[in-house]
Design a protein around this motif. Structure first.
Motif, PDB file in Angstrom:
ATOM      1  N   LEU B  54     -20.623 -20.408 -19.262  1.00 48.70           N
ATOM      2  CA  LEU B  54     -20.535 -19.782 -17.944  1.00 48.70           C
ATOM      3  C   LEU B  54     -21.165 -20.615 -16.837  1.00 48.70           C
ATOM      4  N   PRO B  57     -19.470 -26.691 -15.129  1.00 45.19           N
ATOM      5  CA  PRO B  57     -18.472 -26.891 -14.070  1.00 45.19           C
ATOM      6  C   PRO B  57     -17.066 -26.524 -14.565  1.00 45.19           C
ATOM      7  N   VAL B  58     -16.778 -26.821 -15.825  1.00 40.91           N
ATOM      8  CA  VAL B  58     -15.471 -26.447 -16.399  1.00 40.91           C
ATOM      9  C   VAL B  58     -15.690 -25.332 -17.418  1.00 40.91           C
ATOM     10  N   LYS B  59     -15.404 -24.093 -16.982  1.00 46.12           N
ATOM     11  CA  LYS B  59     -15.692 -22.917 -17.806  1.00 46.12           C
ATOM     12  C   LYS B  59     -14.520 -22.610 -18.736  1.00 46.12           C
ATOM     13  N   LYS B  60     -14.312 -23.414 -19.714  1.00 45.79           N
ATOM     14  CA  LYS B  60     -13.131 -23.272 -20.561  1.00 45.79           C
ATOM     15  C   LYS B  60     -13.340 -24.002 -21.865  1.00 45.79           C
ATOM     16  N   TYR B  90     -12.152 -17.655 -20.597  1.00 54.64           N
ATOM     17  CA  TYR B  90     -13.093 -18.755 -20.858  1.00 54.64           C
ATOM     18  C   TYR B  90     -12.865 -19.329 -22.257  1.00 54.64           C
TER      19      TYR B  90
END
Lengths: 336, 336, 336
Positions: B54, B57-60, B90
């Motif tokens: 969470l 910078p890249v929430k995935k 996510y």
């Protein structure tokens, strides 16, 4: 019986393989009766290759990545909307929902202007459900091949993905439906599902019958290619497949059926009726959502040995994946 | 006090590490009181590993790519629905929303038929919010392990992800909650949040108290494992943690509270009450959305040194990521 | 005329290239009149690079992968919501919709509490449409640079993405708009579209005129930087560009216009009026959705040689891609 277009092999020849030289080149799927035998075969074959994806642990292929589809649903339908939505997502398309409640429709914009707006935003295809018969054709006339258009049910007119998924579901259980007696029972008058099935089943040489109280049976229905009955017993006699239609309960208020219990007494598909009249291994189908105890008895619906109801739902996703793929893979330069 | 199942270590031993030989094997998360101590520890540990995502910078992450989840929300809730939706995204799951307004529910279809339809479309798990207590269990009984089911609040019964996220939020601030005095204040009668927290906090050995006007306090609430108070002062006395509940303002119309100002006078959690009765570093919690000035004073809600309200929201996403992961990673072959 | 901020090159210099040393550093896009000339140039240049994506077979770049945006729409708008949604998806952001009908707003939660909840869930930016003028600024004051905020229309106040997309659309057809006569026709009083355009067109040195019945023309409108007319003929005289505004049909009920046919007679933009008064190649614009035959005649709207209406829609997606990119690429550490 509906006549397949001249360029396609007649079902009467029994030829079940598609003509490899004729390839899908439609940007629109609007009218069941305008699908050729070859078209339908190509849809079925494509659906078959996609159906496997549904049972994989990772239900995702990149086929339509970067393609954009909008579900334009002017009538409520979780079932069909979700089916198209998941079909698009399994193929990695971006699929956006557009519902009446939040739409500019309320602001009086024409559906053509709304669709033009979507096209200008980069949308590749729209899936339309609308209460007006013929609205999809009207849009297709306007857009030509600039926009993919799939009819997800327009008024009483047609619901081609339903006819196609029903055919697909049957062909998973029966190798051939030529000459098979298929009975559609229920509110034929208001049913786009019935119209779609009559057209598509005829293309494959089925012996299509419809049964309904006379108030729910259009006078000229036989011209579409079926035999009509106002009593259910002769319709069911020797049937291979029974398709129940959903009874819109508001029809009773409109006076078209005397009472639900009377409808139940004369038309509900139950075990007793099936055993007395149909073939032993008769297939039972229903497009959903069901009114249990009205058009279909619960034990019939839930009997996994004969009911195809769940299979129909799964087939629906496969068929819609196939159509999204075919429509979005058709080059925009070519005509519809 | 609720008894943890025999197979799990008792909180009384203070043992806070999960038994490595017992692994998560549930396809459903429905009832807070049926979660074992080991289950909860595994959820907390999993949530901890996901919480980091969470703040990236890249929430995935691709963990649940190709898995399909449907939010079946029969009651409005932006907060919980969005929390599950983002949790799924996510983890790269496909998550689709299904709301009352556009659902076949309006057409009278049973929730079991609706869920069967979704399962037949390839949906791996459903997240359900519904006004009927027990409806999730009913679905679980029907589906067995064929479909993942997560209860997002069913009637007054339970809201297990709320109890879990509250526990997670507390454990981020306090290393142990064994013996800690935790007071739940507000409408206990109608609160699934209270029931979930009582069950889960007891599993970790907390000293749980509830306080409410007698009209909002069930007679037999102490049997769930808490001490009940109709006056707030003794409840707050020496409290480590105060949980406010949302007051449904329609309760006043039903005559269960005389007036909002009287409720405010006797039950609102404000600075003065906290300073007079509670420990100096008392933690304040609220499941949201808040009625500021009704169940909680604004300065209490916004005091970042003691209020965990924002942390609860963040914890909620982490807990839901953990549950989606655990439920969807449980092999379908095994029983629930 | 609105004055650009001191630090930006004046349009009066005719300098159309952005100052390379000043870079975008905003987390919010709220007020058209606070955008500097340099800001707008950077938005236009960024939009230009993104516009290409819209015509590709695969409309998807990974630019905003793992970023989370929520469309907070408190007023219905399919058009603007879908435009932002697709803009986000083309850039691979996760974009979630939040509509009034299913929101906690109904539960009386303040928009600040709702947005705080979204921020705590990991949301990077919100796109807001709301009936209250100034609500976006209020949120920006509360959040500082913790949350990206884009105004998608707040009351009668502003709709900056509309002004920007209109400018972008014009600059695709005309190399320079300095000194060009641009006439905005319609309900100026209630139009955030008009306010946004007046501010942005002035920044580029346009000669902005507005025309409306006196009941739909604010007294002090000229202070925003335009010349006001209550008769359409002098407004259209020699116009290079005509922007029609949507007439909210409910204004008639409020007594602000005598009748639609009278409005049509005096203010509708039709071929005859254009030919009699405007330049031969006058550009026609409309923010949509159109009331055909009310504020604009159908033949004018559909004349591809002069109407930019479809281009405006496409430009809107490109502009919104640019703003989402710029806002989400601005480091959170820096001030607004």
């Amino acid at each position: 019986m509906a006549t397949p277009t001249a360029s396609t092999p007649s079902p009467a020849t029994g030829k079940q393989t598609p003509d490899a030289t004729v390839k899908w080149q439609h940007r629109h799927v609007i009218d069941s009766s305008k699908l050729s035998y070859t078209d339908v075969q190509e849809i079925l074959n494509t659906a078959k290759t996609f159906a496997d994806i549904l049972s994989r642990p990772v239900k995702k292929v990149p086929t339509l990545r970067g393609k954009v589809i909008v579900n334009m649903f002017y009538e409520n339908s979780t079932r069909t909307r979700t089916s198209f939505e998941l079909a698009g997502r399994y193929l990695s398309a971006d699929i956006s929902n557009f519902s009446i409640a939040t739409s500019s429709v309320k602001k009086g914009e024409s559906i053509i202007d709304t669709a033009e707006t979507l096209a200008a935003m980069g949308v590749d295809a729209v899936v339309i459900r609308h209460s007006s018969s013929g609205i999809c054709q009207q849009l297709a006339n306007h857009f030509g091949n600039r926009l993919g258009i799939i009819n997800a049910g327009d008024g009483w007119h047609d619901h081609p993905t339903q006819g196609l998924l029903d055919l697909y579901s049957i062909l998973e259980k029966r190798s051939c439906i030529k000459g098979k007696k298929i009975v559609i029972v229920g509110d034929i008058t208001h049913s786009r599902v019935a119209r779609s099935n009559i057209a598509i089943l005829n293309l494959f040489g089925a012996d299509v019958h419809v049964a309904a109280p006379s108030t729910l049976l259009p006078v000229d229905i036989e011209q579409l290619g079926c035999k009509a009955h106002t009593q259910i017993e002769p319709a069911l006699e020797g049937a291979d497949i029974v398709m129940c239609l959903r009874l819109q309960l508001e029809r009773q208020k409109a006076g078209l059926i005397p009472s639900l219990s009377e409808y139940n007494k004369f038309y509900t598909i139950n075990k007793e009726r099936l055993q007395r009249h149909c073939k032993p291994d008769t297939i039972i189908m229903h497009p959903g959502p069901m009114n249990r105890g009205v058009e279909i008895a619960s034990d019939v619906a839930d009997d996994k040995s004969t009911s195809l109801i769940t299979n129909q739902v799964t087939s629906g996703v496969a068929i819609r994946m196939a159509l999204l793929y075919l429509v979005l893979s058709t080059p925009v330069e070519r005509g519809q």
